[in-house]
Design an enzyme around this catalytic site. Structure first.
Site, short mmCIF file in Angstrom:
data_model
loop_
_atom_site.label_atom_id
_atom_site.label_comp_id
_atom_site.label_asym_id
_atom_site.label_seq_id
_atom_site.Cartn_x
_atom_site.Cartn_y
_atom_site.Cartn_z
CG ASP A 30 2.85 10.76 -1.73
OD1 ASP A 30 3.24 9.65 -1.33
OD2 ASP A 30 2.47 11.65 -0.94
CB SER A 31 -0.75 8.29 -0.48
OG SER A 31 0.08 9.00 0.42
CG HIS A 37 3.18 12.78 3.85
ND1 HIS A 37 3.14 11.86 2.84
CD2 HIS A 37 1.95 13.37 3.86
CE1 HIS A 37 1.95 11.89 2.27
NE2 HIS A 37 1.20 12.80 2.86
CB CYS A 97 4.45 7.04 -2.21
SG CYS A 97 3.48 6.30 -0.90
CG ASN A 98 9.66 6.01 1.50
OD1 ASN A 98 10.77 5.53 1.30
ND2 ASN A 98 9.44 7.30 1.58
CB THR A 99 3.36 3.43 1.71
OG1 THR A 99 3.72 4.26 2.81
CG2 THR A 99 2.43 2.34 2.15
CB CYS A 142 7.18 8.72 5.39
SG CYS A 142 5.56 9.38 4.92
CD GLU A 190 -2.22 13.81 3.03
OE1 GLU A 190 -3.32 14.09 2.50
OE2 GLU A 190 -1.15 13.80 2.41
CE1 TYR A 221 -3.40 5.76 -1.54
CE2 TYR A 221 -1.48 4.83 -2.62
CZ TYR A 221 -2.71 5.44 -2.71
OH TYR A 221 -3.25 5.70 -3.94
N GLY A 222 -0.47 4.48 4.36
CA GLY A 222 0.48 3.82 5.27
C GLY A 222 -0.09 2.71 6.12
N1 DGL Z 1 4.15 9.67 1.67
C1 DGL Z 1 3.99 8.26 1.70
C2 DGL Z 1 5.26 7.53 2.03
O1 DGL Z 1 6.30 7.96 1.67
C3 DGL Z 1 2.82 7.66 2.39
C4 DGL Z 1 2.02 8.42 3.33
C5 DGL Z 1 0.71 7.72 3.57
O2 DGL Z 1 -0.15 7.83 2.69
O3 DGL Z 1 0.57 7.04 4.60
O4 DGL Z 1 5.28 6.50 2.62
#
Ligand code: DGL
Length: 273
Positions: free
Chosen positions: A10-11, A194, A73-75, A192, A158, A42-43
């Site tokens: 994940d990010s 998170h 990580c979805n992104t 996401c 974060e 990463y979003g």
């Molecule tokens: N946890 C990540 C997701 O599922 C990305 C969070 C991020 O880095 O913006 O999208």
């Protein structure tokens, strides 16, 4: 080197919610968790950057002995998974696999919604890719999907501000907005990894009777099924029940919050990608 680990990437911290779900379903395997915390979030990053960062992480995890990598990580799943599977993996090692979190989540949604209206909360990257709407329409054409970006939620987490009063404003704001856009929503996906950390606050502002869907258990169950259907992969995984944590940030910064996510002490190693 032992080549049978499962990598979870994940990010930052979010993938730890997926790791928990996977380890609950499959405690016997050996895992490496990698958080690219130094470059999170990463979003809001471009397609090219998310793809580059994700490919670096996948290569690193393969070099550490992972046969299978989960993009928790979805992104990264929305922006990098397909290119890595189709363009990079055949050249790196066709016997290894990289899997994401979007497809297993979508596969369940049609059974969860009664009103046939679902809401998807994610990062700007995930939402702008429309991966959830596109994938849902393929499997459940009768379901209406409303996607909404919540750009402030990952930074709150974060920075360990997600339980403080500052988080309430942004939780209420995004929940109110998506429910105004489609008041018929009866199922809300936390798209996401998170966001489960904000679950208590989200419940506070969510109208009653709406199902909240985090992804950890879904991905755990789906990986369990995947391995049953793919003995060629399952038999190559090592079964020491170990877990190793890696971060691109300073471990002293990573460990305390990571421990909150996992519920046990985390002692990560620092790596560079
Ligand atoms: N946890 C990540 C997701 O599922 C990305 C969070 C991020 O880095 O913006 O999208």
């Amino acid at each position: 080197m032992n080549e049978g680990k499962i990598g979870v990437f994940d990010s930052g911290y979010g993938g730890l919610t997926i790791l928990n779900g996977i380890r609950k379903a499959l405690p016997q395997y050996d895992y490496i968790y990698l958080g690219d915390n130094a470059r999170a979030p990463y979003g809001t990053r471009s397609y090219e950057v998310v793809y580059d960062f994700t490919l670096q992480a996948v290569r690193h995890l393969f070099a550490q002995g992972c046969r299978l990598v989960i993009l928790a990580c979805n992104t990264a799943s929305a922006k990098a998974l397909r290119s890595i599977q189709q363009n990079d993996l055949p050249g790196i090692d066709p016997a290894r696999r990289v899997l994401g979190v979007i497809r297993p989540t979508v596969e369940l949604l049609g059974d969860l919604t009664r009103s046939r209206h679902i809401g998807v909360l994610g990062t700007p990257g995930t939402v702008n890719s429309h991966s959830y709407r596109l994938e849902t329409t393929k499997i459940f054409p009768d379901v209406t999907v409303t996607e909404m970006a919540c750009p402030m939620w990952v930074p709150l987490i974060e920075n360990n501000e997600h339980t403080g009063p500052g988080a309430d404003y942004f939780v209420k704001k995004y929940i109110d907005t998506i429910m105004e856009r489609d008041p018929q929503i009866d199922t809300l996906v936390l798209a996401c990894t998170h966001y489960p950390l904000l679950m208590d606050k989200i419940r506070l502002y969510l109208p009653e009777g709406i199902a909240l869907v985090p992804q950890g258990e879904i991905v755990g169950t789906s990986l369990y099924d995947y391995l049953r259907r793919h003995p060629e992969m399952q038999t190559r995984l090592s079964t020491g029940g170990s877990i190793k944590f890696e971060t691109t940030e300073n471990p002293e910064k990573f460990n305390p919050l990571a421990s909150l996510f996992t519920g046990s002490e985390v002692n990560a190693s620092h790596i560079t990608l």
